[in-house]
Design a protein around this motif. Structure first.
Motif, PDB file in Angstrom:
ATOM      1  N   GLY A  63       0.849  -1.160  -0.150  1.00  0.00           N
ATOM      2  CA  GLY A  63      -0.127   0.100   0.033  1.00  0.00           C
ATOM      3  C   GLY A  63       0.856   1.275  -0.092  1.00  0.00           C
ATOM      4  O   GLY A  63       2.061   1.256  -0.345  1.00  0.00           O
ATOM      5  N   ASP A  64       0.316   2.235   0.488  1.00  0.00           N
ATOM      6  CA  ASP A  64       0.787   3.700   0.421  1.00  0.00           C
ATOM      7  C   ASP A  64       0.863   4.340   1.713  1.00  0.00           C
ATOM      8  O   ASP A  64       1.075   5.429   1.931  1.00  0.00           O
ATOM      9  N   LYS A  65       0.914   3.488   2.746  1.00  0.00           N
ATOM     10  CA  LYS A  65       0.694   4.015   4.212  1.00  0.00           C
ATOM     11  C   LYS A  65       1.929   4.327   4.820  1.00  0.00           C
ATOM     12  O   LYS A  65       2.143   5.347   5.486  1.00  0.00           O
ATOM     13  N   LYS A  66       3.064   3.449   4.575  1.00  0.00           N
ATOM     14  CA  LYS A  66       4.365   3.506   5.001  1.00  0.00           C
ATOM     15  C   LYS A  66       5.470   3.893   4.099  1.00  0.00           C
ATOM     16  O   LYS A  66       5.366   3.242   2.822  1.00  0.00           O
ATOM     17  N   ALA A  67       6.594   4.754   4.331  1.00  0.00           N
ATOM     18  CA  ALA A  67       7.537   4.941   3.427  1.00  0.00           C
ATOM     19  C   ALA A  67       8.587   4.050   3.630  1.00  0.00           C
ATOM     20  O   ALA A  67       8.919   3.537   4.669  1.00  0.00           O
ATOM     21  N   ALA A  99       9.648   4.394  13.960  1.00  0.00           N
ATOM     22  CA  ALA A  99       9.110   5.762  13.321  1.00  0.00           C
ATOM     23  C   ALA A  99       7.906   5.509  12.283  1.00  0.00           C
ATOM     24  O   ALA A  99       7.395   6.636  11.791  1.00  0.00           O
ATOM     25  N   GLY A 100       7.434   4.301  12.241  1.00  0.00           N
ATOM     26  CA  GLY A 100       6.468   3.864  11.557  1.00  0.00           C
ATOM     27  C   GLY A 100       6.620   4.108   9.924  1.00  0.00           C
ATOM     28  O   GLY A 100       5.950   4.111   8.780  1.00  0.00           O
ATOM     29  N   GLY A 101       8.078   3.487   9.558  1.00  0.00           N
ATOM     30  CA  GLY A 101       8.647   3.346   8.064  1.00  0.00           C
ATOM     31  C   GLY A 101       9.031   1.958   7.995  1.00  0.00           C
ATOM     32  O   GLY A 101       9.057   1.143   8.916  1.00  0.00           O
ATOM     33  N   ILE A 102       9.734   1.764   6.894  1.00  0.00           N
ATOM     34  CA  ILE A 102      10.442   0.468   6.418  1.00  0.00           C
ATOM     35  C   ILE A 102      11.614   0.733   5.712  1.00  0.00           C
ATOM     36  O   ILE A 102      11.964   1.994   5.362  1.00  0.00           O
ATOM     37  N   ALA A 103      12.734  -0.088   6.112  1.00  0.00           N
ATOM     38  CA  ALA A 103      13.861   0.362   5.373  1.00  0.00           C
ATOM     39  C   ALA A 103      14.338  -1.151   4.730  1.00  0.00           C
ATOM     40  O   ALA A 103      14.359  -2.332   5.428  1.00  0.00           O
ATOM     41  N   PRO A 173      14.265  12.168  -1.102  1.00  0.00           N
ATOM     42  CA  PRO A 173      14.968  12.505  -0.136  1.00  0.00           C
ATOM     43  C   PRO A 173      15.822  11.706   0.457  1.00  0.00           C
ATOM     44  O   PRO A 173      15.883  10.576   0.221  1.00  0.00           O
ATOM     45  N   THR A 174      17.032  12.224   0.602  1.00  0.00           N
ATOM     46  CA  THR A 174      18.510  11.572   0.715  1.00  0.00           C
ATOM     47  C   THR A 174      19.141  12.088   1.894  1.00  0.00           C
ATOM     48  O   THR A 174      19.419  13.239   1.820  1.00  0.00           O
ATOM     49  N   ILE A 175      19.708  11.313   2.917  1.00  0.00           N
ATOM     50  CA  ILE A 175      20.579  11.866   3.749  1.00  0.00           C
ATOM     51  C   ILE A 175      21.585  10.940   3.778  1.00  0.00           C
ATOM     52  O   ILE A 175      21.704   9.719   3.433  1.00  0.00           O
ATOM     53  N   PHE A 176      22.898  11.363   4.016  1.00  0.00           N
ATOM     54  CA  PHE A 176      24.180  10.684   4.071  1.00  0.00           C
ATOM     55  C   PHE A 176      24.425  10.407   5.596  1.00  0.00           C
ATOM     56  O   PHE A 176      24.429  11.408   6.616  1.00  0.00           O
ATOM     57  N   VAL A 177      25.183   9.395   5.844  1.00  0.00           N
ATOM     58  CA  VAL A 177      25.371   8.927   7.181  1.00  0.00           C
ATOM     59  C   VAL A 177      26.935   8.606   7.356  1.00  0.00           C
ATOM     60  O   VAL A 177      27.334   7.786   6.760  1.00  0.00           O
ATOM     61  N   PRO A 178      27.569   9.527   8.025  1.00  0.00           N
ATOM     62  CA  PRO A 178      29.212   9.351   8.283  1.00  0.00           C
ATOM     63  C   PRO A 178      29.200   8.105   9.139  1.00  0.00           C
ATOM     64  O   PRO A 178      28.441   7.747   9.978  1.00  0.00           O
ATOM     65  N   GLN A 265      14.729  11.040  10.567  1.00  0.00           N
ATOM     66  CA  GLN A 265      14.720  12.032  10.047  1.00  0.00           C
ATOM     67  C   GLN A 265      14.175  12.098   8.504  1.00  0.00           C
ATOM     68  O   GLN A 265      13.533  12.793   8.082  1.00  0.00           O
ATOM     69  N   VAL A 266      14.962  10.953   7.735  1.00  0.00           N
ATOM     70  CA  VAL A 266      14.736  11.256   6.118  1.00  0.00           C
ATOM     71  C   VAL A 266      13.063  10.739   6.070  1.00  0.00           C
ATOM     72  O   VAL A 266      12.719  11.181   5.077  1.00  0.00           O
ATOM     73  N   LEU A 267      12.493   9.919   7.092  1.00  0.00           N
ATOM     74  CA  LEU A 267      11.383   9.576   6.654  1.00  0.00           C
ATOM     75  C   LEU A 267      10.341  10.690   6.927  1.00  0.00           C
ATOM     76  O   LEU A 267       9.245  10.954   6.403  1.00  0.00           O
ATOM     77  N   LYS A 268      10.556  11.881   7.540  1.00  0.00           N
ATOM     78  CA  LYS A 268       9.723  13.223   7.732  1.00  0.00           C
ATOM     79  C   LYS A 268       9.670  13.679   6.294  1.00  0.00           C
ATOM     80  O   LYS A 268       8.975  14.499   5.932  1.00  0.00           O
ATOM     81  N   PHE A 269      10.814  13.643   5.350  1.00  0.00           N
ATOM     82  CA  PHE A 269      10.843  14.456   4.284  1.00  0.00           C
ATOM     83  C   PHE A 269      10.267  13.701   3.038  1.00  0.00           C
ATOM     84  O   PHE A 269      10.602  14.404   1.859  1.00  0.00           O
ATOM     85  N   THR A 270       9.761  12.522   3.000  1.00  0.00           N
ATOM     86  CA  THR A 270       9.099  11.958   1.519  1.00  0.00           C
ATOM     87  C   THR A 270       8.009  12.640   1.326  1.00  0.00           C
ATOM     88  O   THR A 270       7.370  13.402   2.018  1.00  0.00           O
ATOM     89  N   ALA A 271       7.622  12.276   0.054  1.00  0.00           N
ATOM     90  CA  ALA A 271       6.429  12.914  -0.720  1.00  0.00           C
ATOM     91  C   ALA A 271       5.082  12.477  -0.028  1.00  0.00           C
ATOM     92  O   ALA A 271       4.070  13.120  -0.215  1.00  0.00           O
ATOM     93  N   MET A 272       4.968  11.467   0.949  1.00  0.00           N
ATOM     94  CA  MET A 272       4.119  11.138   1.619  1.00  0.00           C
ATOM     95  C   MET A 272       3.632  12.118   2.755  1.00  0.00           C
ATOM     96  O   MET A 272       2.559  11.757   3.318  1.00  0.00           O
ATOM     97  N   GLY A 273       4.596  13.021   3.148  1.00  0.00           N
ATOM     98  CA  GLY A 273       4.045  13.658   4.289  1.00  0.00           C
ATOM     99  C   GLY A 273       3.872  15.241   3.566  1.00  0.00           C
ATOM    100  O   GLY A 273       3.826  15.494   2.619  1.00  0.00           O
TER     101      GLY A 273
END
Length: 536
Positions: A63-67, A99-103, A173-178, A265-273
Motif C-alpha cells: 500500500g501507500d501507508k508507510k514510507a 518511526a512508522g516506516g520500513i527500510a 529525499p536522501t541523507i548521508f550517514v558518516p 529524519q529522512v522519513l519526515k521528508f518523503t512525498a508522503m508527508g
C-alpha cells in the motif's frame, strides 16, 4: 547579507545553468509526481520487491501507508573508514520501524582505498571507481521500491559517486550517514618523519610498518585532512548530514544514535508527508557554492576541484575552476588540520568543529545560510549546534560561539591566510591547482632546473641514485585520465620531502593527482602539459 562577490557569482551560476538546471528539475518533478513508485509496479514486480520481507512489511509495502527507505552502503571490512557500516543497516531498519516506516538494503557499491593501492597498479582504477559507484548507486535505487534513500560512505571517490548516483534519483529525499574518524594515533608529522627516514634508507621496513600501524590503527576514517574528511566536511556544509554529526567517532553511543536519528529524519521528508525535501532540489547552486567555500576555508582536498564540478553537473549546475578562483580571493583559510598543520580531525572537532566553522562563515557573509538541509529546520543556522546524549536521549545544544583552539580553527578577523587554501594556477603549460595551505610561504615560489619523467617509479629511482640532489622541479607527464587513469602520486611525497628538508628548492608539476594528503612540497597538478621543451 552575503558577500557581494558571492552574491554576484551565485547569480552568474544560476544564469549560466538555467537551461540544464531547468531540464534536470523537470525530470525530478516528473518522477515526484508519480507518487510512491512501487504502486506503479505490476503485481509480479512488486512481489519480487518484497518477497524476502516479513509478512507485516509485505502488507505495508503493498500500500501507500508507510514510507520505504533504500539503504546504499559502501561497507567492506578491509577499509577502516567503512568497516563500522557493518552495524548500520540493523540500526536503520529498527529505527525506521519504530518511526512508522520500513527500510530495505537496496545495494552495495565498491569502495577502494587509495591508501592501499598507492603506488601500485590498482591505483589506476581509483578515479574511474567514482563513476562505477555512481552507476552502482543508481542500480540500487532503480527498482522503484523506495520513498527515500540513505547513503553510507566516507572516502575519496565514494561520497562523490554516491552523491552523483543519488542525484540521478533526485525526487528521493536522501541523507548521508558518516561513520566517523578513528581515534587519534601516532601524530601525522611523526608518521611522515618515519616515512622520510625509510626513503633515505635510515630505518627499515619493520620500523616503517610499526609507525604506519600506529597511525592507521582502528575502525574509522584516517585522521588527516585528505579527500575522505574533505568529503565529510563538504556533505555537512551542503546540509546532507545531521548537524554536527560528521566527526563523531565510530562505535560510540552517540554515533549509533545519530545513525538511528538519520533514519527517523529522512522519513519526515518523503512525498508522503507535508515537508517534502527531495535531494534534487536540496543540491542547488547555493549548496554547490557552499561546498566550494568549505573546501577553500579548510584547505581541503584538491580532488574536489574535480568532484564538485561533476556533482554540480549531475544536478544540472555548471561551475568551473574560475569560480573556485574567484571565491578563493574572498574566503580566508580558517583551519589548520594536517597536512595544513599538526592537528588532526579529532582536534578540529574538539576545537568546535563544523559548528564553529559554519557559524563563522555565515556571520561574515561567506556562506549561503538559506539552503534546504536535512535538519529540523531548513537553513544552515542550526548547524552551529552540537549533538549530545543526555540521559540516553539525543538532543542538540548550541555549540561554542568561537574556536576553542585558535591554532586549529581561526576566524575571519584572524585567519591563517587571507585567501583560501586551494589556488588556481595558470600559465603557458595550462591550468593547474595547488593546495598552498600545506606549503610554507618560503616554498611557494620555486625557480630551478626541470627534470622530466614519464613514470613515478623512474622519479623514485632517480632519487635513490642521487640524481635529484639539487634544486629541481620534477615534471611528471602522462598521468592524466586518458593516459593511465590519473592515479594519486603520493609515492613521490617522501623523496621530495627529503630533498626539501636537505635545503633544496623542490616542486612537482604533473597532470596527475596528489589530492588532500599532499604535504609540504609545492605541487601544481591536474594541468594540461603541452610542448614541454626541457632537456633532461
Amino acid at each position: 547579507m552575503v558577500h557581494p562577490v558571492l552574491d554576484s557569482l551565485t547569480n552568474e551560476v544560476i544564469e549560466r545553468s538555467k537551461k540544464s538546471r531547468t531540464a534536470y528539475l523537470a525530470r525530478v518533478d516528473e518522477a515526484a509526481g508519480q507518487g510512491p513508485h512501487r504502486l506503479t509496479l505490476g503485481c509480479g514486480n512488486l512481489a519480487h520487491g518484497f518477497a524476502a520481507c516479513a509478512a507485516t512489511e509485505k502488507s505495508d509495502l503493498a500500500g501507500d501507508k508507510k514510507a520505504n527507505i533504500g539503504i546504499i552502503s559502501a561497507y567492506n571490512d578491509m577499509l577502516s573508514a567503512h568497516e563500522p557500516y557493518k552495524d548500520f543497516p540493523p540500526l536503520i531498519k529498527n529505527a525506521a520501524k519504530e518511526a512508522g516506516g520500513i527500510a530495505q538494503f537496496a545495494g552495495g557499491v565498491p569502495a577502494m582505498c587509495d591508501g592501499i593501492t598507492q603506488g601500485y597498479p590498482g591505483m589506476d582504477l581509483s578515479l574511474f571507481s567514482r563513476d562505477v559507484i555512481a552507476m552502482a548507486t543508481a542500480v540500487g535505487l532503480s527498482h522503484n521500491m523506495f520513498d527515500a534513500a540513505m547513503m553510507l560512505g566516507v572516502c575519496d571517490k565514494i561520497v562523490p559517486g554516491l552523491l552523483i548516483g543519488a542525484l540521478s534519483f533526485g525526487h528521493l529525499p536522501t541523507i548521508f550517514v558518516p561513520a566517523g574518524p578513528m581515534p587519534s594515533g601516532l601524530p601525522n608529522k611523526e608518521k611522515v618523519r618515519i616515512r622520510q627516514l625509510y626513503a633515505e634508507g635510515k630505518v627499515g621496513r619493520e620500523e616503517l610498518l610499526k609507525a604506519e600501524s600506529e597511525s592507521y590503527h582502528s575502525p574509522g576514517t584516517c585522521t588527516f585532512y585528505g579527500t575522505a574528511n574533505s568529503n565529510q566536511m563538504m556533505v555537512e556544509i551542503m546540509g546532507l548530514h545531521l548537524p554536527g554529526g560528521t566527526f563523531i567517532n565510530p562505535n560510540t553511543p552517540l554515533r549509533d544514535e545519530l545513525t538511528k536519528e538519520a533514519a527517523r529524519q529522512v522519513l519526515k521528508f518523503t512525498a508522503m508527508g507535508n515537508d517534502y525535501r527531495p535531494i534534487g532540489h536540496m543540491i542547488d547552486e547555493k549548496a554547490i557554492l557552499n561546498a566550494i567555500i568549505g573546501l577553500l576555508a579548510t584547505g581541503g582536498s584538491t580532488n574536489h576541484t574535480m568532484h564538485i564540478v561533476a556533482v554540480a553537473r549531475a544536478a544540472g549546475i555548471l561551475i568551473n575552476w574560475d569560480d573556485f578562483d574567484r571565491l578563493s580571493h574572498i574566503v580566508p583559510l580558517l583551519s589548520r588540520v594536517y597536512p595544513n598543520g599538526s592537528a588532526d580531525v579529532n582536534h578540529f572537532q574538539a576545537a568546535g568543529g563544523m559548528g564553529v566553522l559554519i557559524q563563522e562563515l555565515i556571520s561574515n557573509g561567506l556562506l549561503h545560510e538559506d539552503i534546504i538541509t536535512v535538519g529540523n529546520e531548513k537553513g544552515l543556522k542550526q548547524y552551529s549546534q552540537e549533538p549530545k546524549l543526555v540521559d540516553g536521549k539525543l538532543i542538540w545544544q548550541e555549540g561554542p560561539k568561537e574556536s576553542l583552539d585558535k591554532d586549529v580553527i581561526g576566524s575571519v578577523a584572524e585567519p591563517f591566510a587571507k585567501s583560501g587554501g586551494v589556488h588556481l594556477i595558470q600559465g603557458n603549460l595550462g591550468r593547474g591547482v595547488s593546495k598552498v595551505s600545506a606549503v610554507d610561504v618560503q616554498h611557494r615560489v620555486v625557480q630551478a632546473p626541470a627534470m622530466v619523467f614519464d613514470d613515478q617509479d623512474d622519479a623514485v629511482a632517480a632519487f635513490k641514485n642521487g640524481e635529484l640532489e639539487k634544486d629541481v622541479i620534477v615534471v611528471l607527464r602522462f598521468q592524466g585520465p586518458k593516459s593511465n587513469g590519473m592515479p594519486e602520486l603520493h609515492k613521490l611525497s617522501s623523496p621530495l620531502g627529503v630533498l626539501q628538508d636537505r635545503g633544496f628548492k623542490v616542486a612537482l608539476v604533473t597532470d596527475g593527482r596528489m589530492s588532500g594528503a599532499s604535504g609540504k612540497v609545492l605541487l601544481q597538478f591536474k594541468c594540461v602539459l603541452s610542448l614541454l621543451m626541457v632537456v633532461r
